[in-house]
Write a protein that holds these residues in place. Structure first.
Motif, PDB file in Angstrom:
ATOM      1  N   LEU A  60      17.075  -2.762  10.815  1.00 46.02           N
ATOM      2  CA  LEU A  60      17.705  -1.448  10.927  1.00 46.02           C
ATOM      3  C   LEU A  60      16.959  -0.604  11.953  1.00 46.02           C
ATOM      4  N   ARG A  61      15.640  -0.637  11.890  1.00 41.13           N
ATOM      5  CA  ARG A  61      14.832   0.126  12.849  1.00 41.13           C
ATOM      6  C   ARG A  61      15.071  -0.364  14.275  1.00 41.13           C
ATOM      7  N   TYR A  62      15.101  -1.684  14.445  1.00 46.44           N
ATOM      8  CA  TYR A  62      15.363  -2.252  15.762  1.00 46.44           C
ATOM      9  C   TYR A  62      16.666  -1.704  16.342  1.00 46.44           C
ATOM     10  N   LEU A  63      17.716  -1.701  15.517  1.00 45.27           N
ATOM     11  CA  LEU A  63      19.046  -1.343  16.016  1.00 45.27           C
ATOM     12  C   LEU A  63      19.184   0.150  16.286  1.00 45.27           C
ATOM     13  N   ILE A  64      18.473   0.976  15.546  1.00 42.98           N
ATOM     14  CA  ILE A  64      18.485   2.410  15.861  1.00 42.98           C
ATOM     15  C   ILE A  64      17.849   2.627  17.238  1.00 42.98           C
ATOM     16  N   ASN A 122      23.417   4.891   9.792  1.00 42.91           N
ATOM     17  CA  ASN A 122      22.362   5.460  10.639  1.00 42.91           C
ATOM     18  C   ASN A 122      22.236   4.736  11.979  1.00 42.91           C
ATOM     19  N   LEU A 123      23.022   3.687  12.187  1.00 44.37           N
ATOM     20  CA  LEU A 123      23.095   3.099  13.517  1.00 44.37           C
ATOM     21  C   LEU A 123      23.743   4.072  14.502  1.00 44.37           C
ATOM     22  N   GLU A 137      32.489   9.222  19.976  1.00 47.44           N
ATOM     23  CA  GLU A 137      31.494   8.203  20.294  1.00 47.44           C
ATOM     24  C   GLU A 137      31.022   7.466  19.032  1.00 47.44           C
ATOM     25  N   SER A 138      30.926   8.192  17.933  1.00 49.56           N
ATOM     26  CA  SER A 138      30.510   7.577  16.662  1.00 49.56           C
ATOM     27  C   SER A 138      31.536   6.557  16.190  1.00 49.56           C
ATOM     28  N   ILE A 139      32.807   6.920  16.303  1.00 51.11           N
ATOM     29  CA  ILE A 139      33.887   6.000  15.903  1.00 51.11           C
ATOM     30  C   ILE A 139      33.861   4.749  16.771  1.00 51.11           C
ATOM     31  N   SER A 140      33.693   4.948  18.079  1.00 47.14           N
ATOM     32  CA  SER A 140      33.666   3.817  18.995  1.00 47.14           C
ATOM     33  C   SER A 140      32.498   2.884  18.683  1.00 47.14           C
ATOM     34  N   LEU A 141      31.328   3.462  18.427  1.00 49.94           N
ATOM     35  CA  LEU A 141      30.137   2.650  18.184  1.00 49.94           C
ATOM     36  C   LEU A 141      30.208   1.910  16.852  1.00 49.94           C
ATOM     37  N   ILE A 142      30.674   2.585  15.802  1.00 47.04           N
ATOM     38  CA  ILE A 142      30.721   1.918  14.490  1.00 47.04           C
ATOM     39  C   ILE A 142      31.728   0.779  14.504  1.00 47.04           C
ATOM     40  N   GLN A 143      32.787   0.917  15.300  1.00 50.03           N
ATOM     41  CA  GLN A 143      33.744  -0.178  15.432  1.00 50.03           C
ATOM     42  C   GLN A 143      33.088  -1.402  16.077  1.00 50.03           C
ATOM     43  N   LYS A 144      32.251  -1.173  17.063  1.00 52.42           N
ATOM     44  CA  LYS A 144      31.568  -2.281  17.732  1.00 52.42           C
ATOM     45  C   LYS A 144      30.655  -3.013  16.757  1.00 52.42           C
TER      46      LYS A 144
END
Length: 307
Positions: free
Chosen positions: A21-25, A69-70, A87-94
């Motif tokens: 999780l830390r890596y991905l943040i 939290n990503l 941008e949040s919607i786009s990123l969470i979809q990815k």
């Protein structure tokens, strides 16, 4: 004042045990681009693509669905709640696609809308009441516009109705047991814990979100974070992105983590993703080559299986 709130919120997300999780943040922070002309901060999808290719060699998929939290870096980096939501919607979809969780795609989208709204609302006014926070989330869900084909739109509308019903339930003072498969109720349960009755988080994803929100509300905690100096510098970076002071360029390189295989112990190398690194060790065991490197962002062990 806001800068300190934002930095603490960002730092608190790392105060968990799950290194992936830390890596991905960190990954998602590195992919942010400040666009002063259009007054927004967006995710560089070219950079993200290569970052996630590298992640497959040094990280592991998150074992839970509480991955909101990503998107925290892009939420905190944007001053405009609507651009931040997009941008949040786009990123969470990815990430739903990356982790092969597409079956829950609409729930991830709706929970991202709620979380984005919560963070922005609290940064503006940490004294906002619990019910007002939920009503605001409800309004954002109602106002959400999304383009989908008819069959998918029907499914989305069903998810939206279900989400509104769950929010109403929490507005009425009720709650649900934590269930990692119920993504929308998880973020609402976290708010219930913070404002009404505290319960123990069931995974690090929930703990990370909870600590980030609590930090905005002024709850102080002794942060036990690995490589805290670097993480603190990244929190400063977020505040500069908000002011469009970085002028980050779009990633236009090509990179392949397998290029690290040719390096020897103690070699220093400039990698397109990790930047300057030093090879700490190389070990071959059970048909797997492990290359441990030291970068500014931390220590990584990339594993390459012999083909």
């Amino acid at each position: 004042m806001k800068d300190n709130i934002i930095k603490k919120c960002y730092l608190s997300a790392f105060d968990v045990n799950d290194k992936n999780l830390r890596y991905l943040i960190i990954v998602n922070t590195k992919c942010l681009v400040d666009d002063g002309k259009n007054r927004c901060v967006f995710v560089d999808v070219n950079r993200l693509k290569d970052e996630l290719i590298y992640f497959k060699f040094y990280g592991e998929a998150l074992s839970y669905n509480s991955i909101l939290n990503l998107i925290l870096p892009v939420i905190l980096a944007n001053t405009n709640i609507d651009r931040s939501q997009d941008e949040s919607i786009s990123l969470i979809q990815k990430y739903a696609k990356y982790f092969k969780k597409e079956i829950k795609m609409f729930d991830f989208i709706l929970s991202a809308v709620i979380y984005n709204g919560v963070i922005h609302s609290l940064i503006e006014n940490k004294n906002i009441e619990y019910e007002e926070l939920l009503q605001s989330a409800k309004e954002r869900i109602i106002g959400l516009a999304i383009n989908l084909e008819k069959p998918q739109m029907i499914k989305f509308q069903m998810s939206r109705i279900n989400t509104l019903q769950i929010i109403d339930k929490f507005i009425d003072g009720k709650y649900e047991d934590y269930d990692d498969n119920n993504i929308v109720s998880t973020i609402l349960n976290i708010l219930y814990d913070i404002y009404i009755e505290d319960r123990q988080p069931v995974n690090d994803g929930i703990m990370s979100i909870k600590k980030s929100i609590l930090s905005i509300l002024g709850v102080e905690s002794d942060l036990n974070i690995e490589n805290i100096d670097f993480i603190n510098s990244m929190s400063e970076y977020i505040t500069k992105l908000r002011l469009y002071k970085i002028n980050k360029k779009i990633y236009d390189k090509t990179s392949d983590p397998r290029s690290l295989i040719k390096l020897n112990e103690n070699d220093v190398y400039v990698d397109p993703i990790f930047n300057q690194i030093q090879v700490v060790s190389k070990e071959f065991s059970e048909n797997i080559l492990s290359v441990k490197i030291k970068a500014k962002s931390g220590i990584y062990t990339l594993k390459f299986k012999k083909s």
